[in-house]
Motif scaffolding. Structure first.
Motif, PDB file in Angstrom:
ATOM      1  N   GLY A  95     -37.960 -98.647 -38.319  1.00  0.00           N
ATOM      2  CA  GLY A  95     -36.824 -98.528 -39.210  1.00  0.00           C
ATOM      3  C   GLY A  95     -35.511 -98.584 -38.451  1.00  0.00           C
ATOM      4  N   ALA A  96     -34.559 -97.778 -38.875  1.00  0.00           N
ATOM      5  CA  ALA A  96     -33.250 -97.741 -38.213  1.00  0.00           C
ATOM      6  C   ALA A  96     -33.396 -97.148 -36.815  1.00  0.00           C
ATOM      7  N   PRO A  97     -32.586 -97.620 -35.846  1.00  0.00           N
ATOM      8  CA  PRO A  97     -32.667 -97.090 -34.476  1.00  0.00           C
ATOM      9  C   PRO A  97     -32.265 -95.617 -34.429  1.00  0.00           C
ATOM     10  N   ARG A  98     -33.235 -94.759 -34.133  1.00  0.00           N
ATOM     11  CA  ARG A  98     -33.001 -93.313 -34.194  1.00  0.00           C
ATOM     12  C   ARG A  98     -32.018 -92.846 -33.133  1.00  0.00           C
ATOM     13  N   GLU A  99     -32.062 -93.482 -31.946  1.00  0.00           N
ATOM     14  CA  GLU A  99     -31.155 -93.049 -30.884  1.00  0.00           C
ATOM     15  C   GLU A  99     -29.702 -93.233 -31.297  1.00  0.00           C
ATOM     16  N   ILE A 100     -29.409 -94.383 -31.925  1.00  0.00           N
ATOM     17  CA  ILE A 100     -28.023 -94.661 -32.337  1.00  0.00           C
ATOM     18  C   ILE A 100     -27.619 -93.711 -33.462  1.00  0.00           C
ATOM     19  N   ILE A 101     -28.535 -93.436 -34.386  1.00  0.00           N
ATOM     20  CA  ILE A 101     -28.236 -92.505 -35.482  1.00  0.00           C
ATOM     21  C   ILE A 101     -27.919 -91.117 -34.925  1.00  0.00           C
ATOM     22  N   LYS A 102     -28.674 -90.698 -33.925  1.00  0.00           N
ATOM     23  CA  LYS A 102     -28.437 -89.386 -33.318  1.00  0.00           C
ATOM     24  C   LYS A 102     -27.065 -89.343 -32.641  1.00  0.00           C
ATOM     25  N   ILE A 103     -26.705 -90.431 -31.946  1.00  0.00           N
ATOM     26  CA  ILE A 103     -25.398 -90.475 -31.284  1.00  0.00           C
ATOM     27  C   ILE A 103     -24.279 -90.442 -32.310  1.00  0.00           C
ATOM     28  N   LEU A 104     -24.441 -91.170 -33.412  1.00  0.00           N
ATOM     29  CA  LEU A 104     -23.440 -91.141 -34.476  1.00  0.00           C
ATOM     30  C   LEU A 104     -23.298 -89.731 -35.044  1.00  0.00           C
ATOM     31  N   ASN A 105     -24.405 -89.049 -35.175  1.00  0.00           N
ATOM     32  CA  ASN A 105     -24.386 -87.669 -35.673  1.00  0.00           C
ATOM     33  C   ASN A 105     -23.629 -86.756 -34.719  1.00  0.00           C
ATOM     34  N   ASP A 106     -23.892 -86.901 -33.395  1.00  0.00           N
ATOM     35  CA  ASP A 106     -23.208 -86.072 -32.396  1.00  0.00           C
ATOM     36  C   ASP A 106     -21.713 -86.377 -32.353  1.00  0.00           C
ATOM     37  N   LEU A 107     -21.367 -87.665 -32.475  1.00  0.00           N
ATOM     38  CA  LEU A 107     -19.943 -88.034 -32.467  1.00  0.00           C
ATOM     39  C   LEU A 107     -19.209 -87.404 -33.645  1.00  0.00           C
ATOM     40  N   TYR A 108     -19.832 -87.435 -34.799  1.00  0.00           N
ATOM     41  CA  TYR A 108     -19.188 -86.859 -35.982  1.00  0.00           C
ATOM     42  C   TYR A 108     -19.008 -85.350 -35.812  1.00  0.00           C
ATOM     43  N   LYS A 109     -20.023 -84.671 -35.253  1.00  0.00           N
ATOM     44  CA  LYS A 109     -19.902 -83.230 -35.015  1.00  0.00           C
ATOM     45  C   LYS A 109     -18.761 -82.928 -34.060  1.00  0.00           C
ATOM     46  N   ASP A 110     -18.630 -83.755 -33.016  1.00  0.00           N
ATOM     47  CA  ASP A 110     -17.544 -83.533 -32.041  1.00  0.00           C
ATOM     48  C   ASP A 110     -16.177 -83.678 -32.713  1.00  0.00           C
ATOM     49  N   ILE A 111     -16.076 -84.646 -33.624  1.00  0.00           N
ATOM     50  CA  ILE A 111     -14.798 -84.841 -34.324  1.00  0.00           C
ATOM     51  C   ILE A 111     -14.466 -83.628 -35.184  1.00  0.00           C
ATOM     52  N   GLN A 112     -15.469 -83.134 -35.895  1.00  0.00           N
ATOM     53  CA  GLN A 112     -15.234 -81.989 -36.772  1.00  0.00           C
ATOM     54  C   GLN A 112     -14.927 -80.719 -35.978  1.00  0.00           C
ATOM     55  N   ILE A 113     -15.611 -80.548 -34.826  1.00  0.00           N
ATOM     56  CA  ILE A 113     -15.336 -79.386 -33.980  1.00  0.00           C
ATOM     57  C   ILE A 113     -13.929 -79.467 -33.411  1.00  0.00           C
ATOM     58  N   GLY A 114     -13.535 -80.706 -33.045  1.00  0.00           N
ATOM     59  CA  GLY A 114     -12.180 -80.880 -32.501  1.00  0.00           C
ATOM     60  C   GLY A 114     -11.102 -80.513 -33.500  1.00  0.00           C
ATOM     61  N   LYS A 115     -11.361 -80.715 -34.810  1.00  0.00           N
ATOM     62  CA  LYS A 115     -10.375 -80.374 -35.839  1.00  0.00           C
ATOM     63  C   LYS A 115     -10.174 -78.872 -35.988  1.00  0.00           C
ATOM     64  N   LEU A 116     -11.136 -78.076 -35.483  1.00  0.00           N
ATOM     65  CA  LEU A 116     -11.034 -76.617 -35.609  1.00  0.00           C
ATOM     66  C   LEU A 116     -10.078 -76.014 -34.595  1.00  0.00           C
ATOM     67  N   GLY A 117      -9.685 -76.805 -33.580  1.00  0.00           N
ATOM     68  CA  GLY A 117      -8.749 -76.304 -32.587  1.00  0.00           C
ATOM     69  C   GLY A 117      -9.323 -75.220 -31.703  1.00  0.00           C
ATOM     70  N   LEU A 118     -10.597 -75.314 -31.343  1.00  0.00           N
ATOM     71  CA  LEU A 118     -11.231 -74.298 -30.518  1.00  0.00           C
ATOM     72  C   LEU A 118     -10.831 -74.461 -29.061  1.00  0.00           C
ATOM     73  N   SER A 119     -10.873 -73.364 -28.327  1.00  0.00           N
ATOM     74  CA  SER A 119     -10.558 -73.389 -26.898  1.00  0.00           C
ATOM     75  C   SER A 119     -11.725 -73.987 -26.128  1.00  0.00           C
ATOM     76  N   ASN A 120     -11.485 -74.316 -24.849  1.00  0.00           N
ATOM     77  CA  ASN A 120     -12.546 -74.875 -24.012  1.00  0.00           C
ATOM     78  C   ASN A 120     -13.717 -73.904 -23.864  1.00  0.00           C
ATOM     79  N   GLU A 121     -13.413 -72.616 -23.781  1.00  0.00           N
ATOM     80  CA  GLU A 121     -14.468 -71.612 -23.656  1.00  0.00           C
ATOM     81  C   GLU A 121     -15.313 -71.551 -24.913  1.00  0.00           C
ATOM     82  N   GLN A 122     -14.651 -71.645 -26.072  1.00  0.00           N
ATOM     83  CA  GLN A 122     -15.395 -71.628 -27.329  1.00  0.00           C
ATOM     84  C   GLN A 122     -16.255 -72.876 -27.482  1.00  0.00           C
ATOM     85  N   LEU A 123     -15.699 -74.007 -27.039  1.00  0.00           N
ATOM     86  CA  LEU A 123     -16.486 -75.249 -27.086  1.00  0.00           C
ATOM     87  C   LEU A 123     -17.697 -75.170 -26.173  1.00  0.00           C
TER      88      LEU A 123
END
Length: 413
Positions: free
Chosen positions: A130-158
């Motif tokens: 089916g769909a390439p799972r590795e690419i889907i996983k990377i897309l999922n991680d990228l989206y999470k990073d974007i959403q976490i970045g919007k929270l304005g967390l410190s480096n320690e919290q990240l």
């Protein structure tokens, strides 16, 4: 001793003259050469990747720009795929035209509905995965990073959200296992082939000579003991030379066709020591002796070549059981079943060399295993020679187990 050498040399000459032996040896060498050239053959078929346009390219369409331009990072991850990004939507017909024109290999349309990310993967053929799972996983991680970045967390919290795991493995066993599984399994298969198929030739040789009446001449010229041992030694030497040829061809192919770094990542060459080589040769000889003497027994009980397979059936089953007992015990090298497999005379040739390679066998265990095999060989040889002496000139019906027991109990034989 002279008669033993004569029978052994005669058997060796007859063995190497057989078309089946010559053809099988050539086929084995060709398989080895082709096997080591598989990566080169694949590269030749695929050709220069720089000349192929669009075949490895995936178009990612993000009409709502939910990834905020971060999808370009995909081309820096060395995923073996080229990515093209655009925000303008395309219809499935337009995407199909690009795929047919080999501009792209596939396309991924990304949409967000409420809190759910919908990915529509479009390709000419998706296969079973089916769909390439590795690419889907990377897309999922990228989206999470974007959403976490919007929270304005410190480096320690990240760092607390994405901790790095460091894993240390400690074995409490006094002899922890360490070895390359691929090399162990490969050596197991080679040994099984060498022992089983070489030993099988003993029964085939005896049955053929019974059919051609050569056996009558041999029996009147020397003793049955000399015939059995001479044939076993002769075919064993030919088999050992064949295995040596396979190893030499494999080593040459490794040096010519395989990248040294790739080879070292597959096989831990530090585990292949002179002691391991000596132990492997010893177990090959003893394992071959066990099975060849059994096959000498089955070969003497039939008078027609077409009956040889049915007569050899029990020994073949025993050999397969011995091989798989050793094979499955590799899954847990320190278990008691692994120790049993290295002591059981029908599986020890396939098991003990690998326990030595993995460092789980002590010299005491090796000595006990060798002692058990030697005693087994003596017992099997005595039974085989006695049955052989009485059954070899039988040209009637196939001798069954009841007849074999009767012959063995007869003190006059």
């Amino acid at each position: 001793m002279r008669d033993l050498f004569t029978v052994a040399s005669f058997t060796m000459k007859e063995m190497v003259k057989r078309k089946s032996f010559i053809i099988s040896t050539i086929i084995i060498f060709l398989i080895i050469i082709i096997g080591f050239n598989v990566p080169n053959i694949i590269d030749m078929v695929k050709g220069d990747s720089s000349e192929v346009i669009g075949n490895d390219t995936i178009l990612i369409i993000d009409p709502d720009d939910i990834y905020m331009g971060t999808l370009e990072n995909l081309n820096q991850m060395e995923l073996g795929t080229t990515f093209k990004m655009q925000n303008n939507g395309l219809t499935k017909e337009e995407i199909k035209e690009k795929i047919d024109a080999e501009e792209i290999y596939a396309a991924m349309i990304i949409n967000k509905q409420d809190n759910k990310i919908q990915v529509n993967y479009i390709a000419d053929s998706v296969g079973m995965e089916g769909a390439p799972r590795e690419i889907i996983k990377i897309l999922n991680d990228l989206y999470k990073d974007i959403q976490i970045g919007k929270l304005g967390l410190s480096n320690e919290q990240l760092a607390n959200l994405n901790p790095e795991f460091s894993i240390d493995v400690t074995e409490t066993n006094e002899n922890p296992a360490s070895g390359n599984v691929f090399a162990i399994m490969l050596l197991s298969i080679v040994l099984f082939y060498a022992i089983y198929f070489c030993a099988y030739q003993v029964s085939s040789s005896i049955t053929t000579e019974k059919t051609s009446k050569i056996m009558e001449t041999l029996v009147t010229s020397t003793t049955p003991r000399t015939i059995v041992l001479g044939k076993t030694i002769g075919i064993g030497i030919v088999g050992l030379l064949q295995v040596a040829g396979m190893i030499i061809v494999s080593v040459i192919c490794c040096n010519l066709f395989i990248d040294p770094e790739l080879l070292s990542s597959i096989i831990d060459l530090s585990k292949i020591t002179p002691i391991l080589a000596i132990i492997t040769i010893i177990y090959f000889i003893l394992g071959y002796a066990v099975y060849s003497l059994l096959y000498a027994l089955t070969g003497s009980t039939v008078s027609k070549p077409e009956d040889i397979n049915s007569a050899n059936g029990p020994v073949a089953i025993l050999a397969v059981i011995g091989f798989y007992l050793a094979y499955f015990s590799m899954m847990n090298p320190t278990s008691e079943i692994n120790v049993f497999a290295s002591m059981f005379p029908f599986s020890a040739p396939f098991s003990m060399p690998f326990r030595v390679m993995m460092g789980t066998a002590t010299m005491g265990q090796v000595a006990i295993s060798l002692g058990i095999m030697l005693v087994s060989i003596i017992i099997i040889a005595r039974i085989s020679i006695k049955i052989y002496s009485s059954a070899i000139l039988n040209y009637g019906t196939k001798i069954n187990i009841k007849d074999i027991l009767k012959i063995y109990k007869d003190k006059n034989n």
